[in-house]
Design a protein around this motif. Structure first.
Motif, short mmCIF file in Angstrom:
data_model
loop_
_atom_site.label_atom_id
_atom_site.label_comp_id
_atom_site.label_asym_id
_atom_site.label_seq_id
_atom_site.Cartn_x
_atom_site.Cartn_y
_atom_site.Cartn_z
N GLY A 90 18.60 14.53 -30.11
CA GLY A 90 17.56 14.07 -29.20
C GLY A 90 17.61 14.73 -27.84
O GLY A 90 16.61 14.84 -27.14
N ALA A 91 18.80 15.21 -27.47
CA ALA A 91 18.95 15.89 -26.18
C ALA A 91 18.06 17.13 -26.11
O ALA A 91 17.60 17.52 -25.04
CB ALA A 91 20.41 16.28 -25.95
N PHE A 93 15.06 17.52 -27.37
CA PHE A 93 13.70 17.11 -27.00
C PHE A 93 13.58 17.01 -25.48
O PHE A 93 12.60 17.48 -24.89
CB PHE A 93 13.34 15.77 -27.65
CG PHE A 93 12.03 15.21 -27.20
CD1 PHE A 93 10.84 15.63 -27.77
CD2 PHE A 93 11.97 14.24 -26.18
CE1 PHE A 93 9.63 15.11 -27.34
CE2 PHE A 93 10.77 13.73 -25.76
CZ PHE A 93 9.58 14.17 -26.33
N TRP A 94 14.58 16.41 -24.85
CA TRP A 94 14.52 16.24 -23.40
C TRP A 94 14.73 17.57 -22.67
O TRP A 94 14.24 17.74 -21.56
CB TRP A 94 15.52 15.18 -22.95
CG TRP A 94 15.18 13.84 -23.52
CD1 TRP A 94 15.87 13.13 -24.46
CD2 TRP A 94 14.01 13.06 -23.23
NE1 TRP A 94 15.21 11.96 -24.78
CE2 TRP A 94 14.06 11.89 -24.04
CE3 TRP A 94 12.91 13.23 -22.38
CZ2 TRP A 94 13.08 10.92 -24.01
CZ3 TRP A 94 11.93 12.25 -22.36
CH2 TRP A 94 12.02 11.12 -23.16
N ILE A 237 15.23 15.76 -34.42
CA ILE A 237 15.20 15.88 -32.95
C ILE A 237 14.34 14.78 -32.33
O ILE A 237 14.75 14.11 -31.38
CB ILE A 237 14.68 17.28 -32.54
CG1 ILE A 237 15.74 18.35 -32.88
CG2 ILE A 237 14.35 17.32 -31.05
CD1 ILE A 237 15.24 19.77 -32.71
N PHE A 238 13.13 14.57 -32.89
CA PHE A 238 12.22 13.57 -32.32
C PHE A 238 12.73 12.15 -32.54
O PHE A 238 12.65 11.30 -31.65
CB PHE A 238 10.82 13.74 -32.91
CG PHE A 238 10.06 14.89 -32.32
CD1 PHE A 238 9.45 14.78 -31.08
CD2 PHE A 238 9.98 16.11 -32.99
CE1 PHE A 238 8.77 15.85 -30.52
CE2 PHE A 238 9.29 17.19 -32.43
CZ PHE A 238 8.69 17.06 -31.19
N SER A 240 15.86 11.18 -32.90
CA SER A 240 17.03 10.95 -32.06
C SER A 240 16.66 10.80 -30.59
O SER A 240 17.31 10.06 -29.85
CB SER A 240 18.02 12.11 -32.22
OG SER A 240 18.49 12.19 -33.54
N ALA A 241 15.61 11.49 -30.17
CA ALA A 241 15.19 11.43 -28.76
C ALA A 241 14.77 10.03 -28.36
O ALA A 241 14.96 9.61 -27.21
CB ALA A 241 14.04 12.41 -28.51
N ILE A 256 19.60 6.86 -26.50
CA ILE A 256 18.50 7.45 -25.71
C ILE A 256 19.04 7.91 -24.37
O ILE A 256 18.72 9.01 -23.89
CB ILE A 256 17.35 6.44 -25.52
CG1 ILE A 256 16.68 6.15 -26.87
CG2 ILE A 256 16.32 6.97 -24.54
CD1 ILE A 256 15.67 5.02 -26.82
N ALA A 259 21.08 11.08 -24.79
CA ALA A 259 20.20 12.21 -25.10
C ALA A 259 19.46 12.66 -23.84
O ALA A 259 19.36 13.87 -23.55
CB ALA A 259 19.21 11.82 -26.19
N LEU A 260 18.96 11.70 -23.08
CA LEU A 260 18.20 11.99 -21.86
C LEU A 260 19.07 12.70 -20.82
O LEU A 260 18.71 13.77 -20.31
CB LEU A 260 17.64 10.69 -21.29
CG LEU A 260 16.71 10.78 -20.08
CD1 LEU A 260 15.41 11.45 -20.46
CD2 LEU A 260 16.43 9.39 -19.51
N GLY A 263 20.34 16.14 -22.15
CA GLY A 263 19.22 17.08 -22.29
C GLY A 263 18.77 17.61 -20.95
O GLY A 263 18.54 18.82 -20.78
#
Length: 479
Positions: A90-91, A93-94, A237-238, A240-241, A256, A259-260, A263
């Protein structure tokens, strides 16, 4: 010492910078009318005529390559792997989000750097955040603070990070001792940086496009032979974001947040939007069209190329290879090497080592050029002083080659964060000028004219600008 660095990191990246960078990116995106989306194609149009220069400046293409030399390095190959390990898929995506928002921020800071540029004693263009802080805001103290932070971050700490990745990559691929690699990189760096800013620009212009293209071709090959996995990778990716993967286990909020944070951290380290680094290269250019905003478009393209294109290529290689293990111990450049080797054979690790060598080496020389510009701002333009600083920079290259990765990365995060805060405050205060310049450029473009900046149209700015750079004497005579 490590505890203090980690505490500062948590404070900077846990709250302050996330709000400042994301908020600043949204602010400039809105004020500039979604410029990175509406004028996406125009970035490439400006690039077509970017080889023009004069005796005072390097070409826009050289400025782009110099900024890409600093951007495209460990952040694209090692940093992405670190983001994956610490923040999960997810990272990524950010990282994409911060890059898209950062394109507008990069437009603002690079346009301002062009507007407020000066000439040094050798007749070369110089400029950057320190210069627009002094001239645009009338706050030399702020420019001095920024210059000191940049010299520490780019001249010293970041060059340690780049050398660290080169040394580890060469050690993993060829078994060469890290100190031997450090000596070799220091000697090569010395050969270029003692040649001055034009030699740095010429080296970047030759090396960066070739290595970036070779890396992308290999990444596309890996995706082509694993085309059936690509949709699953994107879905991962999406999911996990936004914590969908972890929701069932009740850990969505934490996932989240990680990841944020990771990222944004690694995204900024990679594309440098809002940090105040790339404007130092942008200011050195002779822009075409001859308008400060044209360099804004060129540097927007740099952010896109760095993160959306090259970082994504690394992500694809790692995730389709199956080498990524959530919470695994293998991270950094070693993870990227293992992933590529799993796809193309043992030579994949060697290719990554060679690629990271060239990417990180050009980062070292570009980082040095940024530091030199800010040393000159501090009025230390003496040849002997510059040579002493160059030797210190080379010493930090050696230090990075033999140091442990976590400590070096943590130091990089702190210095980068402090720089970004000072620069973001400055460009937000000068945002009105950025909007005026963008409107002026685009009104001329719509009218079918070659956008050309004339300081006579901005009487409120004339006292702030360097005489003989933007001031049109012919226009004064007509009046």
């Amino acid at each position: 010492m490590t505890d203090i660095i980690n505490l500062m990191n948590d404070l900077l990246w846990g709250s302050i910078l996330i709000y400042l960078l994301v908020g600043g990116g949204i602010y400039f995106t809105l004020r500039l009318g979604f410029i990175q989306f509406r004028h996406f194609g125009h970035m490439f149009s400006v690039l077509k005529n970017s080889r023009k220069a004069d005796k005072a400046g390097i070409s826009s293409f050289q400025a782009l390559c110099t900024s890409l030399a600093a951007r495209v390095g460990t952040g694209n190959m090692a940093g992405v792997a670190v983001a994956l390990t610490l923040g999960g898929p997810g990272a990524i995506f950010w990282m994409w989000v911060i890059a898209m928002l950062g394109m507008a921020t990069s437009f603002a800071e690079s346009t301002l750097a062009q507007l407020y540029k000066t000439k040094d004693e050798d007749g070369n263009y110089r400029g950057g955040p320190a210069y627009y802080m002094e001239k645009g805001l009338g706050m030399r103290w702020m420019g001095v603070l920024f210059s000191i932070l940049l010299i520490i971050a780019f001249g010293l700490v970041f060059n340690s990070v780049q050398a660290n990745s080169i040394a580890n990559a060469m050690n993993n691929a060829f078994g060469i001792d890290t100190w031997v690699v450090g000596v070799g990189v220091a000697l090569l760096s010395a050969f270029v940086i003692f040649g001055g800013i034009r030699k740095i620009a010429r080296t970047a212009e030759l090396v960066v496009p070739v290595m970036a293209l070779a890396y992308l071709v290999l990444a596309f090959y890996v995706m082509a032979i694993n085309y059936e996995k690509v949709p699953d990778v994107l879905a991962l990716i999406f999911k996990s974001a936004f914590g969908f993967q972890e929701a069932a286990a009740g850990g969505a909020g934490y996932a989240i947040a990680q990841a944020l944070i990771n990222g944004i951290k690694r995204g900024l380290f990679s594309n440098e939007a809002g940090m105040g680094s790339a404007p130092n290269a942008a200011a050195s250019a002779t822009p075409y069209p001859p308008h400060p905003a044209s360099q804004g478009y060129v540097q927007m393209l740099g952010v896109f190329t760095d993160t959306i294109v090259i970082c994504t290529a690394t992500v694809a290689i790692i995730l389709v290879s199956g080498e990524y293990v959530p919470g695994g111990e293998i991270t950094g450049i070693e993870l990227t090497q293992r992933a590529l080797s799993a796809e193309v054979g043992s030579w994949g690790g060697i290719f990554v080592a060679v690629a990271i060598f060239f990417f990180a080496f050009t980062s070292i020389i570009a980082n040095y050029s940024y530091a030199e510009t800010n040393l000159i701002f501090l009025e230390h333009n003496h040849k002997a002083g510059l040579n002493i600083f160059r030797i210190i920079v080379l010493g930090m290259v050696m230090f990075g080659a033999v140091s442990s990765l976590p400590v070096v990365w943590a130091m990089a995060d702190v210095s980068m964060g402090l720089m970004a805060i000072v620069n973001m405050v400055a460009i937000l205060l000068l945002s009105g000028i950025v909007v005026k310049l963008a409107k002026d450029y685009n009104q001329q473009l719509k009218a079918g004219k070659l956008p050309t900046f004339d300081a006579n149209d901005y009487p409120e700015l004339q006292s702030q600008l360097e005489e003989g750079i933007w001031y049109n004497k012919d226009a004064t005579k007509k009046e």
